[in-house]
Design an enzyme around this catalytic site. Structure first.
Site, mmCIF file in Angstrom:
data_model
loop_
_atom_site.group_PDB
_atom_site.id
_atom_site.type_symbol
_atom_site.label_atom_id
_atom_site.label_comp_id
_atom_site.label_asym_id
_atom_site.label_seq_id
_atom_site.Cartn_x
_atom_site.Cartn_y
_atom_site.Cartn_z
ATOM 1 N N ASP A 1 -38.974 11.117 -19.028
ATOM 2 C CA ASP A 1 -39.499 11.290 -20.384
ATOM 3 C C ASP A 1 -39.219 10.017 -21.167
ATOM 4 O O ASP A 1 -38.090 9.534 -21.193
ATOM 5 C CB ASP A 1 -38.833 12.489 -21.056
ATOM 6 N N GLU B 1 -46.031 11.751 -22.805
ATOM 7 C CA GLU B 1 -45.139 10.691 -22.331
ATOM 8 C C GLU B 1 -44.214 11.167 -21.215
ATOM 9 O O GLU B 1 -43.169 10.587 -20.974
ATOM 10 C CB GLU B 1 -44.326 10.133 -23.497
#
Length: 192
Positions: free
Chosen positions: A98, A141
């Site tokens: 992440d 993301e």
């Protein structure tokens, strides 16, 4: 979600079926109008069909922005590899990557810069692992990496390489400044 996965599968299947039917119509028309043309038409039609399938398959399996696997394709491969690893006892690791505070990049620098950061981070992740390892963009993301055949220590070392390499990514903004991101990585290791 399960509905999105099924919709993705059916969309890929329907598109492939439509190309297949279209090519079949061309061959049938050639055979009905001039049977002697069939050998001349069949080879190019088969070639075009192969090219169409290859292009469609790549489009469905590859995220257009980051050029890594789509989340849908990554999950399909990961499910098969998990079943194989459980059956064989081979080690398998999943890294969940992440990008930290990515919303701030988009909010401060705009989505074009954010997209460039995503693409650069995906390249860094891909370059930090072996060519046979599967990197996928799960959404936004969030990325996932499937590592087969590594010990827990080797997988942790791969995660550390990714953390360092993504942290080194810098993208130039229109204003002349540079923007980068850090990453948090979760490691899940299966070993029997």
């Amino acid at each position: 979600s399960e509905a999105a996965r099924l919709l993705g599968e059916s969309t890929e299947s329907l598109t492939m079926d439509a190309v297949d039917v279209g090519m079949g119509v061309v061959v049938t028309l050639a055979w009905l109008t001039n049977p002697w043309l069939l050998p001349l038409v069949a080879a190019p039609v088969l070639y075009m069909q192969h090219q169409a399938f290859s292009g469609l398959r790549a489009a469905v399996r590859t995220d257009h922005l980051t050029e890594v696997a789509t989340g849908h394709y990554w999950r399909d491969v990961a499910s098969r590899e998990l079943m194989r690893a459980r059956a064989s006892g081979a080690p398998l690791t999943c890294l969940l990557v992440d990008l930290d505070h990515f919303k701030e990049v988009n909010d401060s620098h705009g989505h074009l810069v954010g997209d460039a950061v995503l693409a650069a981070a995906a390249r860094a992740i891909s370059n930090a692992v072996r060519p046979r390892d599967l990197v996928g963009r799960l959404g936004g993301e969030e990325f996932a990496v499937l590592l087969a055949g590594l010990t827990a220590g080797e997988a942790t070392a791969a995660a550390e390489r990714i953390r360092v390499d993504v942290g080194a990514v810098k993208v130039r903004c229109d204003q002349g400044s540079w923007v980068g991101v850090t990453t948090s990585i979760g490691v899940a290791h299966l070993n029997r």
